[in-house]
Design an enzyme around this catalytic site. Structure first.
Site, PDB file in Angstrom:
ATOM      1  N   ASP A  13     -19.075 -42.585 -43.765  1.00  0.00           N
ATOM      2  CA  ASP A  13     -17.747 -42.146 -44.427  1.00  0.00           C
ATOM      3  C   ASP A  13     -16.717 -41.937 -43.264  1.00  0.00           C
ATOM      4  OD1 ASP A  13     -18.793 -41.779 -47.104  1.00  0.00           O
ATOM      5  OD2 ASP A  13     -19.465 -40.170 -46.529  1.00  0.00           O
ATOM      6  N   HIS A  41     -17.109 -48.658 -49.095  1.00  0.00           N
ATOM      7  CA  HIS A  41     -16.011 -48.434 -48.177  1.00  0.00           C
ATOM      8  C   HIS A  41     -14.646 -49.063 -48.860  1.00  0.00           C
ATOM      9  CE1 HIS A  41     -18.060 -52.491 -47.828  1.00  0.00           C
ATOM     10  NE2 HIS A  41     -16.963 -53.114 -47.910  1.00  0.00           N
TER      11      HIS A  41
END
EC number: 6.3.4.4
Length: 447
Positions: A13, A41
């Protein structure tokens, strides 16, 4: 020509999607080498947000070929949903290619993943429940279903009939779950196969042909270094190898063709799921980071745990991946803070520890040793050069570069493509020597 790996330098992340999207402008091909729908993503282009799990970020560039490599595990239903989403926004998917040797996530993988996690109780890992671990387990046990099997109906029927009967025993006897109907699963996946057939190729050969033609290739990592199966915070890890070496294995190319490795790290630290997190913040500042950084998982929607930047795991990521440079993201999230802390070492059982301990119980006992830097308390989201940054923000970046012993090539100050400072050419920049070897400290760049 340059072949570049982009990896996460923390627990995932980190903003790899945006960085890969930026670099894809210079890439002829983008390759996803590991992971599955457990990784997500987010890319923002002209106000439009795209959330992808399997398809590489480069798909938004019409002339860029995108490869889902052999080291990935593919959920056909999710992949087809992503294709439909992109096509619905007018994005062409004709340049997407899927490795014929990638493994396929089946319904029993998802059932077993959730049942196993629930059975662990207090020892749960914090999986996404998407069947990734069981898919990789079947790969290692050599009973997995690969994309090439989907393309051959007779092979698929034979393999799935045996495998589903085998898995049904586990579902029934161990977890008291309803068994799956083999014929129903076979029919469902044969339908998926026909829709995916036009995309399936020998991906290793296709990548190698691009290398021989001296194309620019970007290898897009999923998750992060500290989630690596071998080198992460085991057992609180994923089931694949998100480090730079895993990109070669999962793509089917040799390490000698790689020119540069770029590590992406947030200006602070986050983690999803279980496991030790020395710099985690539980109070007001942790909540501020979560709110300003919109720290919710793309895949699960779970709130991410937030904490100060951890330089110990940062240095570890530089070492394990051989990072040439760094991309620091979400610097703007820190804009409101009066002071900012950075972990420079740990205290472990009364001793100072400068290196990441591989033992999970030791890591859980580590207490962070901080250095406190002044904040800047002004917006950085419109800065486009280092000179635009407030001096404390620039000093913060310099501190991180020296702490991690790697130069910073990119600074991200928001989700949009234009909210970026390019410090040095991240693709064609110099190869990183062993920093500090000549006694000179590293700065933001190699200059």
């Amino acid at each position: 020509m340059a072949n570049v790996i982009v990896i996460g330098a923390q627990w995932g992340d980190e903003g790899k999607g945006k960085i890969t999207d930026l670099l894809s402008r210079s890439a002829d091909m983008v390759v996803r080498s590991q992971g599955g729908v457990n990784a997500g993503h987010t890319i923002v282009v002209q106000g439009q947000t795209f959330k992808l799990h399997l398809i590489p970020s480069g798909i938004l560039y019409p002339d860029t070929e995108c490869i889902i490599g052999s080291g990935t595990v593919i959920d056909p239903k999710v992949l087809l949903q992503e294709l439909a989403q992109l096509q619905g926004f007018g994005v062409s998917t004709e340049n997407l290619f899927i490795s014929q040797t990638a493994h396929v996530t089946m319904p029993y993988h998802r059932l077993l993943d959730k049942a196993s996690e629930e059975r662990r109780g207090k020892r749960k890992i914090g999986t996404t429940g998407r069947g990734i671990g069981p898919t990789y387990a079947d790969k290692s046990e050599r009973i997995g279903i690969r994309v090439v099997d989907l393309m051959n109906p007779d092979d698929l029927r034979e393999k799935l009939e045996w495998t589903i009967n085998y898995k049904n025993v586990i579902l029934d006897k161990l977890y008291n779950l309803e068994p799956l109907d083999p014929q129903s699963v076979i029919s469902e996946y044969l339908e998926y196969a026909e829709q995916l057939r036009p995309y399936v190729v020998d991906s290793s050969l296709k990548i190698y042909d691009a290398i021989k033609k001296r194309k620019n290739i970007l290898f897009e990592g999923a998750q992060g270094t500290l989630l690596d199966l071998d080198h992460g915070t085991y057992p609180y890890v994923t089931s694949s190898n998100p480090i730079a070496g895993g990109a070669c294995v999962g793509s089917g190319i040799g390490p000698t063709v790689i020119d540069r490795v770029i590590g992406v790290a947030k200006a602070y630290t986050t983690r999803v799921g279980e496991g030790p997190f020395p710099t985690e913040l539980h109070g007001e500042i942790g909540e501020l980071l979560g709110d300003r950084g919109a720290e919710f998982g793309t895949t699960t929607g779970r709130a991410r745990r937030c904490g100060w930047f951890d330089g110990v795991i940062g240095r570890y990521a530089v070492r394990i991946n051989g990072l040439d440079c760094l991309a620091i993201t979400k610097l703007d999230v820190l804009d409101e803070l009066k002071e900012i802390k950075v972990c420079v070492a740990y205290e472990l059982d009364g001793k100072i520890c400068h290196d990441f301990p591989s033992n999970a119980s030791e890591f859980a006992r580590c207490q962070p040793i901080y250095e406190t830097l002044p904040g800047w308390q002004t917006s950085t989201s419109d800065c486009r050069t280092l000179d635009d940054l407030p001096k404390p923000a620039l000093n913060y970046l310099k501190f991180l570069a020296e702490l991690m012993e790697a130069p910073i090539a990119i600074v991200s100050l928001g989700a949009s493509r234009d909210q970026t400072i390019i410090v040095e050419d991240p693709i064609h920049g110099p190869k990183r020597a062993l920093l500090h070897a000549n006694g000179e400290p590293v700065s933001i760049t190699n200059d």
